[in-house]
Design an enzyme around this catalytic site. Structure first.
Site, PDB file in Angstrom:
ATOM      1  N   ARG A  21      63.907  31.142  46.020  1.00  0.00           N
ATOM      2  CA  ARG A  21      65.024  31.994  46.415  1.00  0.00           C
ATOM      3  C   ARG A  21      65.933  32.239  45.217  1.00  0.00           C
ATOM      4  O   ARG A  21      66.332  31.306  44.536  1.00  0.00           O
ATOM      5  CB  ARG A  21      65.812  31.335  47.539  1.00  0.00           C
TER       6      ARG A  21
ATOM      7  N   ARG B 276      76.053  27.671  48.121  1.00  0.00           N
ATOM      8  CA  ARG B 276      74.905  28.577  48.056  1.00  0.00           C
ATOM      9  C   ARG B 276      75.344  29.974  47.630  1.00  0.00           C
ATOM     10  O   ARG B 276      76.452  30.164  47.150  1.00  0.00           O
ATOM     11  CB  ARG B 276      74.221  28.595  49.425  1.00  0.00           C
TER      12      ARG B 276
ATOM     13  N   LYS C  54      74.826  21.640  52.703  1.00  0.00           N
ATOM     14  CA  LYS C  54      74.973  22.976  52.136  1.00  0.00           C
ATOM     15  C   LYS C  54      76.364  23.531  52.410  1.00  0.00           C
ATOM     16  O   LYS C  54      77.049  23.123  53.352  1.00  0.00           O
ATOM     17  CB  LYS C  54      73.915  23.913  52.708  1.00  0.00           C
TER      18      LYS C  54
ATOM     19  N   LYS D 190      78.718  27.347  52.287  1.00  0.00           N
ATOM     20  CA  LYS D 190      78.568  28.797  52.258  1.00  0.00           C
ATOM     21  C   LYS D 190      79.924  29.484  52.172  1.00  0.00           C
ATOM     22  O   LYS D 190      80.860  29.121  52.886  1.00  0.00           O
ATOM     23  CB  LYS D 190      77.806  29.276  53.503  1.00  0.00           C
TER      24      LYS D 190
ATOM     25  N   CYS E 237      64.800  35.140  61.536  1.00  0.00           N
ATOM     26  CA  CYS E 237      64.485  34.248  60.418  1.00  0.00           C
ATOM     27  C   CYS E 237      62.970  34.256  60.211  1.00  0.00           C
ATOM     28  O   CYS E 237      62.218  34.713  61.072  1.00  0.00           O
ATOM     29  CB  CYS E 237      64.976  32.836  60.726  1.00  0.00           C
TER      30      CYS E 237
ATOM     31  N   CYS F 110      58.176  28.061  57.618  1.00  0.00           N
ATOM     32  CA  CYS F 110      59.325  27.167  57.718  1.00  0.00           C
ATOM     33  C   CYS F 110      58.940  25.864  58.412  1.00  0.00           C
ATOM     34  O   CYS F 110      58.421  25.878  59.536  1.00  0.00           O
ATOM     35  CB  CYS F 110      60.474  27.833  58.469  1.00  0.00           C
TER      36      CYS F 110
ATOM     37  N   CYS G  43      64.267  28.077  65.417  1.00  0.00           N
ATOM     38  CA  CYS G  43      64.824  26.748  65.627  1.00  0.00           C
ATOM     39  C   CYS G  43      66.331  26.891  65.782  1.00  0.00           C
ATOM     40  O   CYS G  43      66.874  27.985  65.571  1.00  0.00           O
ATOM     41  CB  CYS G  43      64.457  25.812  64.474  1.00  0.00           C
TER      42      CYS G  43
ATOM     43  N   CYS H  37      69.659  30.329  60.973  1.00  0.00           N
ATOM     44  CA  CYS H  37      69.648  31.086  59.713  1.00  0.00           C
ATOM     45  C   CYS H  37      69.902  32.580  59.926  1.00  0.00           C
ATOM     46  O   CYS H  37      70.457  33.236  59.044  1.00  0.00           O
ATOM     47  CB  CYS H  37      68.331  30.865  58.980  1.00  0.00           C
TER      48      CYS H  37
END
Length: 588
Positions: free
Chosen positions: A92, A161, A230, A232, A451, A457, A496, A500
């Site tokens: 990514r 991120r 993470k 954001k 996603c 994934c 899931c 995302c």
């Protein structure tokens, strides 16, 4: 989380983090602590003739912008034949505000053909992902991306991120500043360890940040163990919530007066992720925090990050996002902690109002007289399929017209800086590849997102990207039959509960529970300022459209003042909706 008095006073470098709270931290915390600032044994394992990395490095490689994955479609057959898993890597790029040059796009396209799976994916955070990279090609992928003056550093991992920003072409100096601050934040919060450059760029310094000297603290912002999870950040233009500002850990909403950027209103504590069966995990919207000047923005953002660094949960990664610190300690506590570290008081937040979520599709004229064309990219996947030769067409357009690319938070692409005299020629070339320039041709899919989920994934428990087109096609047919085909409805699906594709926002959210089973969420708004709510659990794939059909009928007959589907569901309430739906089935 431990009480405040149980915690040692945080150090300025944040290196005492594993002493915070009870225990020694999660396994990932130990991996980070022992990684020698993200080095681990990555260089050594890249040289081994193996198909995958060891377990600890699977976590560490994320900080470098890559996930180790497998083709789960092959799992059973390979297991039956005694073969190992079909390992591969996703890489990514970090692209602040989603702006890339024509040459940078062409390099990404080249890599997908040479060492990827021949597709390129626009993410929901305005980045590019290349899937299907084998371990032996991982160094080439990351090294090549850096030669184009992009980077993969901190595109993943327990750090800040990719920083989002409204990608619309510049209409004023103020809008340019909004996009510039996103870039400044991204580079300022990038890890300072030399590890990335040693491993992937042969010891060279990055083009975007200067590596620290020998006598400097290696990670002055993050410390030895980086963040608990993470992080954001997004920067929004006034009135346009195209980056889902309330889903960010930190959201900056620009304040503009007389075409001049005068500051930002900050909201903090947003996040989508949750875990099935764990009530203590849940999506949350960012809350109003403070107003800051342009000059204060960077130091305030950094300070908020350090509070999360020092107080985020390092024992339970499912409870580690900053949203839980904000929820459990409250905005007054958080603000006081930030002010104490800054040494000055922050202004109270101004009211914020969003009147739209602009997808920026179709032709739009720029302030300089040139044009921008927004193209709908289904689930962000750039590939050639049948008569729609999207990947070949974008490559041809890029080579001939050299547009600037701007990626949107809805996984779409804007082709910017097109001269007036080239508009017709560009449209003609697009049509040769089956690519429409009319956003209405996207139909109900215009505001749909999914996603990747299966087969790549590792967290996916259900389909998403491969399934949503069929689901939307059924929904679109029902809407057409009811005379609602032109209505704006957002549909978001994930394989899931981690969220995302931000399924807990918008009109309809579909979250995978297991194979062919989804939870159905309803009642968000089209501006994405309100969470939707669980309406039905365990809905089979084949029952998604039939479950929604009577609700669409009720909406058509009972809505007020052209209210959206999510607003209608929210106003009526789920108890009444379910009662009406049950009566409808009985009568039917």
């Amino acid at each position: 989380m431990s009480s405040e008095q149980d915690r040692p006073k945080p150090t300025s470098e944040g290196n005492n983090l594993l002493a915070l709270g009870e225990g020694n931290g999660s396994k990932v915390e130990q991996i980070k602590l022992e990684s020698r600032h993200l080095r681990g044994t990555i260089s050594e394992e890249l040289k081994l003739p193996t198909s995958h990395l060891s377990e600890d490095l699977v976590q560490l490689i994320k900080f470098h912008g890559s996930y180790q994955q497998e083709d789960r479609d092959q799992r059973q057959s390979r297991k039956a034949s005694g073969e190992e898993k079909a390992y591969q890597f996703m890489v990514r790029s970090r692209i602040p505000g989603g702006i890339v040059t024509a040459d940078q796009y062409l390099l990404q396209d080249d890599l997908t053909n040479r060492i990827g799976n021949s597709t390129l994916r626009v993410t929901t955070r305005q980045s590019f992902q290349i899937h299907g990279i084998l371990k032996g090609n991982l160094h080439e992928a990351i090294h090549s991306i850096n030669t184009s003056l992009l980077s993969t550093l901190s595109a993943c991992g327990d750090v800040n991120r990719n920083v989002m920003a409204c990608p619309a072409p510049v209409a004023s100096r103020a809008q340019a500043q909004v996009q510039e601050i996103a870039r400044e934040i991204a580079f300022h919060l990038a890890p300072r360890s030399r590890a990335y450059y040693e491993i992937w760029i042969d010891g060279e310094h990055s083009h975007d940040i200067e590596a620290p000297g020998e006598d400097e603290v290696v990670e002055p912002i993050y410390g030895n163990t980086y963040l608990p999870r993470k992080f954001k950040i997004g920067v929004a233009y006034p009135g346009d919530n195209c980056i889902d500002i309330y889903t960010q850990d930190i959201g900056l909403i620009a304040k503009i007066e007389n075409e001049t950027l005068v500051g930002f209103t900050l909201v903090i504590g947003g996040g989508m992720g949750t875990t099935h069966g764990k009530a203590e995990t849940h999506p949350l919207l960012a809350q109003p925090f403070a107003d800051v000047t342009v000059e204060q923005a960077l130091p305030v953002v950094e300070t908020i990050v350090t509070v999360q660094r020092d107080y985020g949960d390092r024992q339970n990664r499912k409870h580690a996002r900053m949203k839980y610190v904000v929820e459990e300690r409250g905005i007054p506590w958080f603000k006081a902690e930030v002010e104490q570290r800054l040494g000055y008081t922050l202004a109270n937040p101004s009211p914020v109002h969003f009147h739209e979520l602009n997808d920026h599709l179709g032709w739009q004229q720029q302030a300089d007289g040139r044009w921008c064309l927004g193209l709908n990219i289904v689930n962000g996947r750039i590939k050639d399929t049948g008569t729609l030769r999207l990947k070949s067409g974008l490559r041809a357009i890029t080579q001939e017209f050299q547009p600037e690319f701007r990626l949107t938070g809805q996984q779409n692409i804007l082709l910017a800086n097109i001269p007036e005299e080239q508009k017709a020629a560009l449209e003609a070339r697009l049509s040769e590849f089956g690519i429409s320039s009319n956003p209405d041709d996207a139909g109900t899919y215009r505001f749909a997102m999914a996603c990747p989920a299966l087969p790549t994934c590792g967290l996916a428990v259900a389909e998403s990207e491969r399934l949503l087109p069929n689901v939307v096609k059924q929904i679109e047919g029902d809407l057409q039959a009811l005379g609602l085909a032109d209505e704006k409805i957002s549909i978001r699906m994930t394989g899931c509960p981690n969220g995302c594709a931000r399924p807990y926002m918008g009109d309809i959210g579909l979250v995978g529970r297991s194979k062919d089973i989804y939870n159905l969420y309803l009642g968000g708004d089209t501006e994405n300022t309100r969470l939707n709510t669980l309406y039905a659990q365990g809905v089979k794939t084949a029952e998604i459209a039939p479950t929604l059909l009577p609700l669409f009928s009720f909406w058509k007959n009972e809505r007020q003042n052209q209210e959206g589907f999510g607003d209608y569901c929210h106003r009526i309430g789920f108890a009444q909706l379910k009662e009406k739906a049950a009566a409808h089935i009985t009568i039917g």
